[in-house]
Design a protein around this motif. Structure first.
Motif, PDB file in Angstrom:
ATOM      1  N   VAL A  63      -2.696   6.478  -5.706  1.00 42.65           N
ATOM      2  CA  VAL A  63      -3.787   6.939  -4.851  1.00 42.65           C
ATOM      3  C   VAL A  63      -3.810   8.458  -4.890  1.00 42.65           C
ATOM      4  N   THR A 112       0.828  -1.207   0.000  1.00 39.84           N
ATOM      5  CA  THR A 112       0.000   0.000   0.000  1.00 39.84           C
ATOM      6  C   THR A 112       0.859   1.251   0.000  1.00 39.84           C
ATOM      7  N   ASN A 132      -7.481   9.902  -0.789  1.00 37.48           N
ATOM      8  CA  ASN A 132      -7.525   8.568  -0.187  1.00 37.48           C
ATOM      9  C   ASN A 132      -8.239   7.578  -1.111  1.00 37.48           C
ATOM     10  N   LYS A 133      -8.244   7.879  -2.401  1.00 41.37           N
ATOM     11  CA  LYS A 133      -9.021   7.099  -3.361  1.00 41.37           C
ATOM     12  C   LYS A 133      -8.125   6.307  -4.315  1.00 41.37           C
ATOM     13  N   ILE A 139       1.024   4.041  -3.025  1.00 46.63           N
ATOM     14  CA  ILE A 139       0.734   5.452  -2.767  1.00 46.63           C
ATOM     15  C   ILE A 139       1.887   6.320  -3.252  1.00 46.63           C
TER      16      ILE A 139
END
Length: 269
Positions: A214, A205, A217-218, A209
């Motif tokens: 991302v 993750t 926060n999408k 990011i």
């Protein structure tokens, strides 16, 4: 004796009620995030090394056996639909091959020389990273793979649940999440597996990011592989642009991703 092989804090499990069993398991599970927390500096150090390599075209390999290998495959397989990356950007490899995902392959984890040929099937470059996953920290398949990868100049890391193991010694950036004895002695699919999953979540993750997958926060590059994700993407476009649901969904289906749909809308304003 290694921590993961130490006797459970509980005995006579067969005499416990279901209430007692699940209550005690839950009590033990609560300790896992605390063990991972102690490893955060190690996790951060590994991620900081992975990101620039992947920005330069490197890929991320997970290698492991049994539960550890399956968890690596799980994390790798979820990256393309979640972040819209190529299927071979994050690759999970299990000792014994894909058939070992569902059924154990006898002695596969004991072959120190097989992990590197398994990696080579995908090719490799100097920006690639290999993370060995082994709760015990002694799996020959993982040790051999890390040793060879490191010798070839690849970045190496590991996730293990014992301290000072051969797997950690083989990796440049070890992560040691020591969760203590398992509820069922030696059953590392339990607390150790949970710890490995948490660490894998953090690694993939954070990397995605930092690679720009991302926004806010999408998951703006997620694949539209089912109706739920289409509806999620539609809502994301509505929030970003203020347009109605029908228009948002039309843009999403036309352009294939939230990012592309919002970019098109902004250009047309």
């Amino acid at each position: 004796m290694s921590t993961t092989e130490s006797n459970s804090y509980y005995d006579n499990l067969e005499n416990m009620t279901v209430t007692e069993l699940i209550g005690n398991m839950n009590k033990e599970d609560k300790t896992v995030p605390l063990a991972v927390e102690k490893a955060l500096p190690q996790i951060e150090a590994l991620i900081e090394q992975i990101v620039p390599r992947m920005q330069a075209g490197g890929r991320l390999f997970y290698i492991g056996a049994g539960t550890s290998g399956r968890l690596g495959i799980l994390d790798a397989s979820e990256c393309p639909p979640t972040y819209g990356v190529p299927f071979d950007m994050v690759i999970g490899i299990i000792a014994g091959g894909d058939k070992a995902i569902r059924k154990a392959v006898e002695n596969a984890e004991d072959d120190r020389n097989q992990a590197w040929p398994d990696i080579q099937e995908f090719g490799f470059n100097q920006n690639d990273t290999v993370i060995g996953i082994a709760a015990s920290g002694t799996t020959p398949y993982v040790i051999g793979g890390l040793t060879k990868a490191r010798g070839e100049g690849l970045l190496t890391g590991c996730i293990t649940c014992n301290s000072g193991t051969p797997v950690a010694q083989a990796a440049e950036y070890p992560v040691e999440a020591v969760v203590g004895p398992e509820f069922v002695t030696g059953s590392t699919r339990m607390k150790s597996g949970t710890a490995q999953k948490l660490v894998l979540n953090m690694i993939s993750t954070s990397v995605m990011i930092k690679l720009g997958k991302v926004k806010g926060n999408k998951m703006v590059d997620m694949q539209l592989s089912n109706e739920k994700l289409v509806q999620r993407g539609t809502r994301m476009i509505m929030e970003a642009t203020g347009i109605d649901a029908d228009h948002a969904q039309q843009l999403l289906l036309t352009h294939g991703s939230v990012r592309a749909a919002v970019a098109h809308y902004e250009r047309q304003k």
